[in-house]
Design a protein around this motif. Structure first.
Motif, PDB file in Angstrom:
ATOM      1  N   GLY A  77       4.935 -57.996 -61.637  1.00 45.16           N
ATOM      2  CA  GLY A  77       3.718 -57.146 -61.345  1.00 45.16           C
ATOM      3  C   GLY A  77       3.805 -55.744 -61.631  1.00 45.16           C
ATOM      4  O   GLY A  77       3.346 -54.781 -61.188  1.00 45.16           O
ATOM      5  N   PHE A  78       4.463 -55.706 -62.680  1.00 44.00           N
ATOM      6  CA  PHE A  78       4.602 -53.983 -63.436  1.00 44.00           C
ATOM      7  C   PHE A  78       3.196 -53.636 -63.660  1.00 44.00           C
ATOM      8  O   PHE A  78       2.491 -54.345 -64.566  1.00 44.00           O
ATOM      9  CB  PHE A  78       5.640 -54.101 -64.495  1.00 44.00           C
ATOM     10  CG  PHE A  78       5.364 -52.575 -65.298  1.00 44.00           C
ATOM     11  CD1 PHE A  78       6.424 -51.919 -64.763  1.00 44.00           C
ATOM     12  CD2 PHE A  78       5.001 -52.254 -66.131  1.00 44.00           C
ATOM     13  CE1 PHE A  78       6.653 -50.867 -65.133  1.00 44.00           C
ATOM     14  CE2 PHE A  78       5.120 -51.310 -66.966  1.00 44.00           C
ATOM     15  CZ  PHE A  78       5.854 -50.189 -66.389  1.00 44.00           C
ATOM     16  N   THR A  79       3.099 -52.234 -63.549  1.00 43.06           N
ATOM     17  CA  THR A  79       2.070 -51.544 -64.217  1.00 43.06           C
ATOM     18  C   THR A  79       2.490 -50.194 -64.224  1.00 43.06           C
ATOM     19  O   THR A  79       3.359 -49.942 -63.495  1.00 43.06           O
ATOM     20  CB  THR A  79       0.480 -51.637 -63.513  1.00 43.06           C
ATOM     21  OG1 THR A  79      -0.381 -51.326 -64.485  1.00 43.06           O
ATOM     22  CG2 THR A  79       0.508 -50.649 -62.191  1.00 43.06           C
ATOM     23  N   SER A  80       2.107 -49.269 -65.109  1.00 40.71           N
ATOM     24  CA  SER A  80       2.563 -48.105 -65.056  1.00 40.71           C
ATOM     25  C   SER A  80       2.203 -47.162 -64.174  1.00 40.71           C
ATOM     26  O   SER A  80       0.951 -46.663 -64.214  1.00 40.71           O
ATOM     27  CB  SER A  80       2.233 -47.702 -66.864  1.00 40.71           C
ATOM     28  OG  SER A  80       2.663 -46.277 -66.903  1.00 40.71           O
ATOM     29  N   ILE A  90       1.546 -43.596 -66.075  1.00 37.44           N
ATOM     30  CA  ILE A  90       0.291 -42.973 -66.620  1.00 37.44           C
ATOM     31  C   ILE A  90      -0.647 -42.923 -65.362  1.00 37.44           C
ATOM     32  O   ILE A  90      -1.290 -41.994 -65.722  1.00 37.44           O
ATOM     33  CB  ILE A  90      -0.264 -44.516 -67.388  1.00 37.44           C
ATOM     34  CG1 ILE A  90       0.658 -44.790 -68.681  1.00 37.44           C
ATOM     35  CG2 ILE A  90      -1.635 -44.383 -67.815  1.00 37.44           C
ATOM     36  CD1 ILE A  90       0.339 -45.918 -69.489  1.00 37.44           C
ATOM     37  N   GLU A 141      -7.658 -50.852 -60.100  1.00 38.90           N
ATOM     38  CA  GLU A 141      -6.449 -51.076 -59.071  1.00 38.90           C
ATOM     39  C   GLU A 141      -5.355 -49.708 -59.599  1.00 38.90           C
ATOM     40  O   GLU A 141      -5.645 -49.273 -61.032  1.00 38.90           O
ATOM     41  CB  GLU A 141      -5.642 -52.297 -59.397  1.00 38.90           C
ATOM     42  CG  GLU A 141      -4.968 -52.487 -60.496  1.00 38.90           C
ATOM     43  CD  GLU A 141      -5.635 -53.500 -61.432  1.00 38.90           C
ATOM     44  OE1 GLU A 141      -6.801 -54.105 -61.200  1.00 38.90           O
ATOM     45  OE2 GLU A 141      -5.305 -53.573 -62.878  1.00 38.90           O
ATOM     46  N   ILE A 142      -4.543 -49.164 -58.767  1.00 39.15           N
ATOM     47  CA  ILE A 142      -3.847 -48.129 -59.146  1.00 39.15           C
ATOM     48  C   ILE A 142      -2.451 -48.401 -58.864  1.00 39.15           C
ATOM     49  O   ILE A 142      -1.394 -47.552 -59.091  1.00 39.15           O
ATOM     50  CB  ILE A 142      -4.285 -46.920 -58.087  1.00 39.15           C
ATOM     51  CG1 ILE A 142      -4.171 -47.377 -56.635  1.00 39.15           C
ATOM     52  CG2 ILE A 142      -5.495 -46.422 -58.712  1.00 39.15           C
ATOM     53  CD1 ILE A 142      -4.449 -46.153 -55.500  1.00 39.15           C
ATOM     54  N   ASN A 143      -1.923 -49.579 -58.320  1.00 40.58           N
ATOM     55  CA  ASN A 143      -0.593 -50.031 -57.891  1.00 40.58           C
ATOM     56  C   ASN A 143       0.029 -51.263 -58.572  1.00 40.58           C
ATOM     57  O   ASN A 143      -0.845 -51.980 -58.978  1.00 40.58           O
ATOM     58  CB  ASN A 143      -0.332 -50.162 -56.380  1.00 40.58           C
ATOM     59  CG  ASN A 143      -0.529 -48.774 -55.668  1.00 40.58           C
ATOM     60  OD1 ASN A 143       0.137 -47.829 -55.976  1.00 40.58           O
ATOM     61  ND2 ASN A 143      -1.179 -48.726 -54.658  1.00 40.58           N
ATOM     62  N   PRO A 144       1.053 -51.362 -58.724  1.00 42.17           N
ATOM     63  CA  PRO A 144       1.985 -52.680 -59.224  1.00 42.17           C
ATOM     64  C   PRO A 144       1.512 -53.744 -58.205  1.00 42.17           C
ATOM     65  O   PRO A 144       0.872 -53.462 -57.264  1.00 42.17           O
ATOM     66  CB  PRO A 144       3.313 -52.285 -59.069  1.00 42.17           C
ATOM     67  CG  PRO A 144       3.412 -50.869 -59.226  1.00 42.17           C
ATOM     68  CD  PRO A 144       2.173 -50.267 -58.370  1.00 42.17           C
ATOM     69  N   GLY A 145       1.636 -55.032 -58.730  1.00 43.60           N
ATOM     70  CA  GLY A 145       1.190 -56.054 -57.921  1.00 43.60           C
ATOM     71  C   GLY A 145       1.943 -57.015 -57.954  1.00 43.60           C
ATOM     72  O   GLY A 145       3.420 -56.927 -58.077  1.00 43.60           O
ATOM     73  N   PHE A 167      11.484 -56.915 -66.587  1.00 44.95           N
ATOM     74  CA  PHE A 167      10.830 -55.883 -66.943  1.00 44.95           C
ATOM     75  C   PHE A 167      10.979 -54.628 -66.002  1.00 44.95           C
ATOM     76  O   PHE A 167      10.640 -54.486 -65.004  1.00 44.95           O
ATOM     77  CB  PHE A 167       9.144 -56.087 -66.859  1.00 44.95           C
ATOM     78  CG  PHE A 167       8.397 -55.122 -67.639  1.00 44.95           C
ATOM     79  CD1 PHE A 167       8.083 -53.874 -67.361  1.00 44.95           C
ATOM     80  CD2 PHE A 167       7.672 -55.628 -68.921  1.00 44.95           C
ATOM     81  CE1 PHE A 167       7.455 -53.013 -67.972  1.00 44.95           C
ATOM     82  CE2 PHE A 167       7.204 -54.877 -69.795  1.00 44.95           C
ATOM     83  CZ  PHE A 167       6.835 -53.599 -69.271  1.00 44.95           C
TER      84      PHE A 167
END
Lengths: 401, 401, 401
Positions: C78-81, C84, C96-100, C192
């Motif tokens: 569920g990685f997102t930056s 950024i 969306e604004i958060n990891p998942g 990751f």
């Protein structure tokens, strides 16, 4: 048509008392029979998953796998060191004493030596069978718990095969862990195979296989990785610890790669070429040779002396480049006594290429030795003048300055 | 809120007759619609798993993926060689004739060419979508079964993306397997992509991606790995077999690595740089070049002659170090006839560095050739004097002694 | 005896209102208590799986793991930056604004700093615990969102351990991601871990571990990979991006390998040896050094100047071979101003071996510098005469011609 089976919920037809705890082999064979009875259309045989939840299972009947696309999957390779436990003395206060995860005790009472045998005659070869993330535990060795002998094999693939995967498996205290005959494009990755007589044996012949990203450590009676009549084999990114007669033993295996591995051994013969092995690449590996520190295993070794080489090359056109060798053995432990140990021995063949290897040693060594029979070996930046021992003049040498 | 879906138990709202056997695309799109209807809070959209059990599914409607954190997962890449089967003659006695596992037959009737398209405009980029362990089967090629043409694509990621994973997948008989546009930190690992026109295409641009630990083999019409405008790409630990126009084709791709791979090809151009490719590292790889042995595919090749080089470098500041090349082609098969084949061609650029590479060849070859346009190439211990062909004097050469 | 648990269906005895959404730590601790109450036979403790479906979970109570063979598994790293996003300004229009994925927000209210702590005294060591495929999200940093500080640790293994696996995990916005004390044969693969102060810390001591095939990128305050008192560590096939004070920091770590990785950094000190690090192998890696391009992070660096070296060697008998270095920094950004930056610095020790490395630089650099204290370093084909700066005469040098 269900294609996801769980060994703990399957009822064996005609044998309602059968349980995976008492004989998981019988249960899995029954599931495979069901798959075959369900999937009879030549054009559509997708296979199935047989799931083994975490638990303690005995296998008394060999599993016979003869359908493609079968995944046998657990949840946990469950390795723990049985060697430490058996040599520990009183373990009555220990939290646990056995391997775990999806643990199958290999306890055949059917006269077979394998927990799993994969075999099918006829066409086509079996394809895309997967063994994943469970534990095959040989439970104990015979004679004594350091013998690495019990006649037990974890998985024997005994007919030609394509695109198999063995991944995330654990094997412990088997005389032979994984044995695969006539592999094509096999993947052996992410496994923990240790304290087995031998870990991975690629027998018969094979091509385009990879053995990558594993943690492996065989016993002094066998090999961490063995391959015969293979070509295009990639052995990369493995961390291979003692003991193992060899970490990688090639017999008549050519045009293969041993790269980016870490090797640690207590005997000479870390990489051995047997017969004629041609045009292999050995690069980017770290080799550490020490002496056996574990008292219970000090009586044992692989029978090779220190003139055999950490890397023993036989054959033509092999490349040994950019490896690091750490040789940390006291002179008192060297055999034959008083001789300088050999790091790389070119034992036979022509046109071998040894370049840019570095050796750090606790005592004076011969970094490269050329047998008298060898022809046109080139040795560049891999030995100082005093570290080079050519028993032939038929060579090219540029000493490490 | 359930987040684990199974395609075999999902009922498509308003279309109770829809089944994954008849159109898994329609089913998955319906599941994705459900996920979107359930997850409407900008701060909490965790995504879901869509599970595809082993089975035979047709895809007639393209799946459109536009939610982050979606995992589409099967149980079995199910590869088998369709090439062998289609070229085998009568297969009526075979146990099975098709790929299996969680097998999706790509049979679009919606006018689309892709089985899966991932696309979303706006912010942020889609993140952490996973394709795992199922089979995308193009079923057949058009014209003839050796054409590698059918207009079918397995997965097209068509907008910028971050932290995607494609792992354990199988693809077979697609004209294009995996195509990813504008990848950031993509992981393509543990896949079996073969008998596709092309296997992995990284298009548009990209950075910090890895293609590791795969078994790959494209057709003569495409590439096993293609990357354009990428940098920081790591291609490591792959076993790449024929055929493939190239095993790795870089177009304007720089500061990337090709290391610890095994490559086998039937044509020149095993690694090709197109346009200007700068500061790449090619090290620790094993290259084997032979001639096509399979009669049905003997008519085909990639159109390149033996002066093109097994490694074709264009650009500046690239490093080619510690590779092994086996060139096993009879002189009668060399084109242009009578010419010495080229192993490494520096076709353009300046400051390229070719060091400590070993070539074993069945016939005399030029291990390193420098185009007349090239500037300041350094060639060390990679060719004997007779194996070196500089078409410029603007170079440094230390011959392999 | 069930051995597969799902956090979303478990009822905490005596606390029926407890949910994983409100405190997954409390739920998992309750499951572990159940496992321990079920598995009381020393000879049979197979462990269990705790499954975390995709979803948004808060962790307020630290999980204490003290049983072997436990797998804690999700479906999606569920990685997102978050970096950024936090630096993006108005994100109200974002999807969306958060990891998942299987996302755990690390929000301890129990006074602990770790989400997971693994610890057991007594014998044997904990074995074969697995963390797999879920997300540990620190949610935010303190002070400002670019501080990399919040006192939060994802996983702390705090007692000696054997055969653990951490795979497919995602971690983001933790001050410390994964911290493992006294590891034996640990596998950290396919993860990751990014935008954490530090990603992987191997503390105490350890042997025979592998960190392979990961995507990693720490903050300027910590390390992407740190190892102290380790030996036989294999760091291979990773793609490590900025920032990280170091990509790989070894403290008193010896006989280990750093091979086939891709490294990208904005500061000097990409690989650092601290204390005495002996007989390590650094080969086949691609190094890229640039300047920080991201405006919010331009104020920060690791405090090292350009004379520190991209590779900073301290110790004896290390091998640095067949690496590529790209140094792309404008002269205006070099510190100390006007000095030639150092690529490889041998800062201390004897018998280090630097061979066949290639440097491409935007400005004149010193490819190899030897400290005045160093003894018997050999530098072959790794620097031209003008790129070599020996501050001692006790060395051997063969300049790149």
């Amino acid at each position: 048509m269900p294609t996801v089976y769980d060994v703990t919920t399957w009822s064996v037809p005609g044998n309602p008392g059968a349980t995976p705890a008492s004989d998981i082999g019988l249960v899995i064979n029954s599931i495979i029979a069901d798959i075959k009875s369900q999937q009879t259309n030549q054009a559509s045989k997708p296979g199935a998953v047989i799931y083994i939840p975490p638990g303690d299972y005995s296998l008394k009947t060999r599993v016979n796998v003869d359908v493609s696309y079968l995944t046998i999957r657990g949840s946990g390779h469950g390795f723990t060191s049985s060697s430490i436990r058996y040599n520990a003395g009183n373990t009555s206060s220990w939290f646990e004493i056995n391997p775990g995860g999806s643990r199958i005790r290999v306890e055949n009472t059917d006269g077979r030596s394998e927990a799993f045998r994969v075999f099918r005659g006829g066409d086509p070869r079996l394809s895309s069978i997967v063994f994943e993330n469970f534990c095959l535990d040989g439970v104990g060795f015979t004679g004594n718990q350091n013998s690495y002998r019990n006649g037990k094999t974890g998985i024997l693939v005994d007919s030609a095969n394509d695109a198999f995967r063995v991944q995330g498996m654990g094997m412990v205290y088997l005389e032979r862990g994984l044995v695969v005959r006539d592999a094509d494009a096999l993947s052996v990755s992410g496994n923990f195979l240790a304290e087995c007589g031998s870990c991975v044996e690629l027998i018969g012949s094979g091509q385009a296989t990879k053995v990558t990203d594993n943690l492996l450590g065989a016993g002094y009676v066998g090999f961490s990785i063995y391959a015969e009549n293979h070509w295009g084999l990639l052995v990369a990114g493995n961390n291979i610890f003692p003991r193992g007669k060899s970490m990688v033993h090639f017999k008549a295996t050519s045009r293969s790669s041993i790269t980016a591995n870490r090797f640690h051994a207590f005997y000479p013969g870390m990489i051995v070429c047997e017969g004629t092995c041609n045009e292999n690449l050995i690069t980017g590996n770290h080799f550490l040779r020490q002496v056996e520190p574990f008292i219970p295993l000090k009586p044992y070794n692989n029978g090779l002396d220190d003139l055999f080489g950490l890397v023993h090359v036989r054959g033509n056109g092999n490349s040994v480049m950019s490896n690091h060798f750490s040789y940390d053995v006291p002179s008192s432990a060297v055999s034959p006594a008083g001789r300088a140990p050999t790091i790389v021995l070119v034992a036979s063949g022509q046109d071998n290429f040894i370049a840019t290897n570095n050796t750090i040693a606790s005592i004076p060594v011969k970094a490269v030795v050329l047998d008298a029979s060898t022809i046109r070996t080139k040795v560049l930046d891999s030995a100082t003048a005093s570290q080079f021992e050519p028993l032939t003049t038929n060579h090219t040498f540029r000493p490490t300055p």
